[in-house]
Design a protein around this motif. Structure first.
Motif, PDB file in Angstrom:
ATOM      1  N   THR A   1      34.701  66.367  56.712  1.00 35.96           N
ATOM      2  CA  THR A   1      33.602  66.853  55.863  1.00 35.96           C
ATOM      3  C   THR A   1      32.912  68.057  56.497  1.00 35.96           C
ATOM      4  O   THR A   1      32.502  68.997  55.786  1.00 35.96           O
ATOM      5  N   VAL A   2      32.774  68.029  57.807  1.00 38.62           N
ATOM      6  CA  VAL A   2      32.149  69.180  58.493  1.00 38.62           C
ATOM      7  C   VAL A   2      32.975  70.434  58.271  1.00 38.62           C
ATOM      8  O   VAL A   2      32.434  71.538  58.072  1.00 38.62           O
TER       9      VAL A   2
ATOM     10  N   LEU B   1      26.547  71.182  56.468  1.00 40.73           N
ATOM     11  CA  LEU B   1      26.569  70.345  57.667  1.00 40.73           C
ATOM     12  C   LEU B   1      26.645  71.181  58.947  1.00 40.73           C
ATOM     13  O   LEU B   1      26.307  70.687  60.032  1.00 40.73           O
ATOM     14  N   ARG B   2      27.077  72.402  58.808  1.00 36.39           N
ATOM     15  CA  ARG B   2      27.200  73.251  59.993  1.00 36.39           C
ATOM     16  C   ARG B   2      25.948  74.094  60.240  1.00 36.39           C
ATOM     17  O   ARG B   2      25.871  74.813  61.238  1.00 36.39           O
ATOM     18  N   ARG B   3      24.967  74.084  59.328  1.00 33.06           N
ATOM     19  CA  ARG B   3      23.733  74.846  59.519  1.00 33.06           C
ATOM     20  C   ARG B   3      22.918  74.238  60.653  1.00 33.06           C
ATOM     21  O   ARG B   3      22.990  73.046  60.925  1.00 33.06           O
TER      22      ARG B   3
ATOM     23  N   VAL C   1      13.790  64.149  56.122  1.00 34.35           N
ATOM     24  CA  VAL C   1      14.477  62.860  56.004  1.00 34.35           C
ATOM     25  C   VAL C   1      15.335  62.816  54.743  1.00 34.35           C
ATOM     26  O   VAL C   1      16.502  62.396  54.772  1.00 34.35           O
ATOM     27  N   GLU C   2      14.787  63.248  53.635  1.00 32.04           N
ATOM     28  CA  GLU C   2      15.541  63.242  52.370  1.00 32.04           C
ATOM     29  C   GLU C   2      16.739  64.174  52.436  1.00 32.04           C
ATOM     30  O   GLU C   2      17.809  63.879  51.888  1.00 32.04           O
ATOM     31  N   GLY C   3      16.597  65.292  53.125  1.00 28.97           N
ATOM     32  CA  GLY C   3      17.707  66.246  53.235  1.00 28.97           C
ATOM     33  C   GLY C   3      18.870  65.673  54.048  1.00 28.97           C
ATOM     34  O   GLY C   3      20.042  65.849  53.688  1.00 28.97           O
ATOM     35  N   ILE C   4      18.531  64.997  55.132  1.00 29.56           N
ATOM     36  CA  ILE C   4      19.591  64.392  55.958  1.00 29.56           C
ATOM     37  C   ILE C   4      20.296  63.276  55.192  1.00 29.56           C
ATOM     38  O   ILE C   4      21.521  63.138  55.252  1.00 29.56           O
TER      39      ILE C   4
END
Length: 712
Positions: A513-514, A520-522, A548-551
């Protein structure tokens, strides 16, 4: 003289009008036989008309004779009155002179017997009811010691019978209703002693279910405990032929089931199932996995002490210590559990028999950590079972002296099968202390007795019994005062849970997925450490909530594909190939594998092999799980196997052979075709020479078996 003669009953009486009757009775007296005596002493309601007339005539005759004896007096007994009372005369009614010698003998025996009132029987003959017709006083006195007198009852409206009830217990109620129970209480045979407080086992055919109520704060119901005992009808009719073929008789089976006639055609997974069926017999494997596996304990009691005797014995252990080098701590532990404290008392160096048996004699338990290394029969059982369970089947042996306990209460991270081979041992099981301990992934430490509640199972295992319980079940075992114990614990499914698969799977998914997601790489926001962390839990700022919601949103992208799951499963299966015991090669298999091959030389010293493959040679895998085909991250294709594994646990690094990617299809076909044979020509490779080359390489590694031997 006349008086003396009269007292002795020798004086003749003058004739009277009843002389005719007397003459008839005299004739009856001369004709009396044992059948007449039996008719008088044991009257029956089923008599013919002639027999009833005969019995009445005999009764009249006996009555007349005893009336005469009462009038004339009898001096047979010392210290007794020469005149018999009417009650005594009536009590002797139905007794012929032919039986008197026996009666005198019984009277002499009765003189040495306890007094007639030892059971509170009344002495006064006048108060006692008249005995039934045909009863004898002295004879019944002898039989009635320890019995109460009861009122006569009518039998079929004719003969009177007097029921006898033991004095030691109250009479059982028949057809009555107990005062504290509305259901009728059935009468049964009275018992002379109370039953013991605790039963060691249930009657045959009964199953026990005793779950404890759930603890407060624990929503999971405690594991249900059941007990299975052998029954004749546990086997279905359709299974009889199979049982005969395998030798799995639950009555006298003392050896593992016999192997099939053509073992080289058998399915190793089904062979493992048959071994498990032998261990659990008569509980069916389907029933076991449906009702017990990872759910409840299962206890099988056989009353067959020789059932597992071929696996190990005290003598085998002694020979093992002499023939092989077993080291303390590495191969053998000496343990004790006294006064709530568990200790390991291992000396250093080799475990020599005098040292081991000396510690055993002092009350220490002996645990052998890898007995399958030294015992071929036990090793064969474990190696066949691992085919069925698709994981390592381990074995530990525990030898405990009488009145001892070697280990503190604890739980393990394995599914345990406790096989009792010798002696007896009391086992107590307790529910997992916490919900998180159920199906535990890591073994617990030692518990104090005060930390445990009431046991959910408390039973004694005898030789030939087996007890299964799931991982996370707290258990302790202790021997009895005059009984040692020798048992094997077979362990399966260690680290074989979904969690273990996910531990292999999620790194694969994350990596993929990465590579596919820029998000995910930002980099993390600069304020991440100021709003997240344990110290920031009370911080309910907007920036914290947004982060938290973003993660959480990013994590939702981690969805595994079927390909990811396959890769993770292969990685988990590699662990099995590393841990597994090497296969036990049977004679019939040896003829068809490299293990039976013998090379020679010609006159010039050139090596000549006794095998040669061609397109028509039929081959198959040695075992269903003998190898694992794995594509590694670098793209290489490897065949991991356990043919060359050591008998010690993970002694070597994982063993594999690398093949070309285009050859993987041939291995896949061999895997899918098992247990059937394929010809070399059927393999999906480009040339016939390449097909022979690949098969030869696999056969020489011990992974393949031919259908027919190359040479006999």
């Amino acid at each position: 003289m006349p008086k003396t003669a009269e007292a002795q009953g020798s004086r003749k009486k003058p004739k009277s009008p009843s002389n005719g009757t007397a003459k008839a009775k005299k004739t009856a007296k001369s004709d009396i036989n044992m059948a007449d005596v039996d008719m008088l002493l044991n009257p029956s309601s089923k008599l013919t008309k002639e027999q009833k007339e005969r019995r009445k005539m005999l009764e009249d005759y006996v009555t007349t004779e005893f009336e005469r004896a009462a009038e004339n007096g009898s001096g047979d007994s010392k210290g007794e009155s020469s005149q018999s009372s009417p009650e005594e005369a009536r009590s002797l009614k139905g007794k012929s002179k032919a039986a008197r010698p026996t009666d005198r003998k019984r009277r002499l025996q009765a003189e040495d017997s306890p007094p007639a009132d030892t059971n509170n029987n009344k002495k006064e003959a006048k108060v006692a009811k008249e005995p039934a017709q045909g009863a004898t006083s002295n004879r019944n006195k002898r039989r009635s010691q320890g019995l109460e007198k009861t009122s006569p009852i009518q039998v079929n409206g004719e003969a009177l019978a007097c029921p006898l009830v033991r004095k030691s217990l109250p009479a059982a109620k028949t057809g009555a209703t107990a005062s504290n129970n509305k259901s009728p209480v059935r009468g049964g045979p009275a018992k002379s002693c109370p039953l013991p407080e605790k039963r060691k086992s249930l009657p045959s055919g009964m199953a026990k279910s005793c779950p404890l109520p759930p603890k407060k704060g624990n929503p999971v119901t405690s594991p249900q405990i059941k007990q299975e005992l052998p029954e004749e009808d546990d086997y279905a009719e359709e299974d009889e032929e199979q049982l005969i073929a395998t030798g799995s008789s639950h009555d006298h089976q003392a050896e593992p089931p016999a192997l099939p006639a053509e073992i080289h055609k058998a399915d190793s997974i089904e062979e493992g199932r048959r071994i498990l069926q032998w261990i659990l017999n008569p509980v069916k494997t389907e029933h076991f996995f449906e009702d017990f596996w990872e759910k409840n304990a299962c206890l099988v009691q056989r009353k067959n002490p020789k059932y597992y005797s071929d696996l190990i014995s005290f003598k085998m252990i002694d020979e093992m210590l002499i023939r092989h080098r077993l080291d303390f701590t590495i191969n053998l532990d000496v343990t004790s559990y006294k006064n709530g404290k568990r200790e390991t008392l291992n000396p250093e160096g080799r475990a020599m028999p005098p040292v081991v048996w000396g510690l055993y004699s002092e009350g220490c338990s002996i645990r052998i950590l890898n007995p399958s290394t030294y015992l071929p029969g036990l090793r064969q059982v474990c190696s066949i079972l691992q085919e069925f369970f698709h994981c390592l089947v381990g074995a530990n042996v525990y030898l405990t002296p009488p009145n001892s306990q070697g280990f503190a209460p604890h739980y393990d991270d394995i599914e345990a099968f406790v096989v009792q081979v010798e002696g007896r041992k009391r086992w107590r099981l307790y529910e997992p202390p916490l919900q998180s301990d159920q199906l535990a992934r890591i073994s617990s430490g030692n518990y104090d007795q005060e930390q445990l509640g009431e046991p959910i199972l408390d039973e004694v295992l005898e030789a030939g019994d087996v007890l299964y319980f799931p991982r996370g079940t707290v258990h302790q075992a202790v021997t009895e005062e005059e009984q040692h114990s020798l048992h094997i614990t077979l362990s399966v499914y260690q680290q074989q849970a979904y969690a273990n698969l996910l531990e292999k799977l999620m790194p694969i998914v994350l990596k993929k997925t990465v590579e596919q997601s820029v998000a995910l790489r930002r980099g993390l926001p600069l304020h991440t450490f100021h709003v997240l962390g344990e110290a920031q839990r009370s911080n309910q700022s907007k920036s914290r909530n947004q982060l938290v919601e973003g993660i959480q949103k990013l994590v939702r992208k981690l969805v595994p594909s079927a390909e990811d799951i396959d890769k993770a499963t292969d990685q988990l299966a590699k662990k099995f190939q590393h841990e597994a015991l090497p296969p036990t090669i049977l004679p019939e298999e040896k003829l068809r594998t490299v293990f039976g091959s013998r090379s020679t030389t010609d006159e010039q010293g050139n090596c000549i092999c006794d095998y040669e493959f061609d397109a028509k040679t039929s081959v198959r895998l040695l075992r269903a799980n003998i190898l694992r085909l794995v594509t590694e991250d670098d793209g290489s294709v490897r065949i991991y196997h356990h043919v060359d594994n050591a008998l010690e646990y993970c002694k070597y690094e994982p063993i594999f052979m690398e093949i070309l990617p285009e050859e993987a299809a041939a291995v896949e076909l061999l895997i899918s075709a098992y247990p059937f044979y394929l010809t070399v020509g059927q393999l999906p490779l480009e040339t016939a020479a390449r097909k022979v080359e690949v098969v030869t390489a696999l056969w020489e590694r011990g992974l393949l078996m031919t259908e027919k031997p190359f040479s006999l």
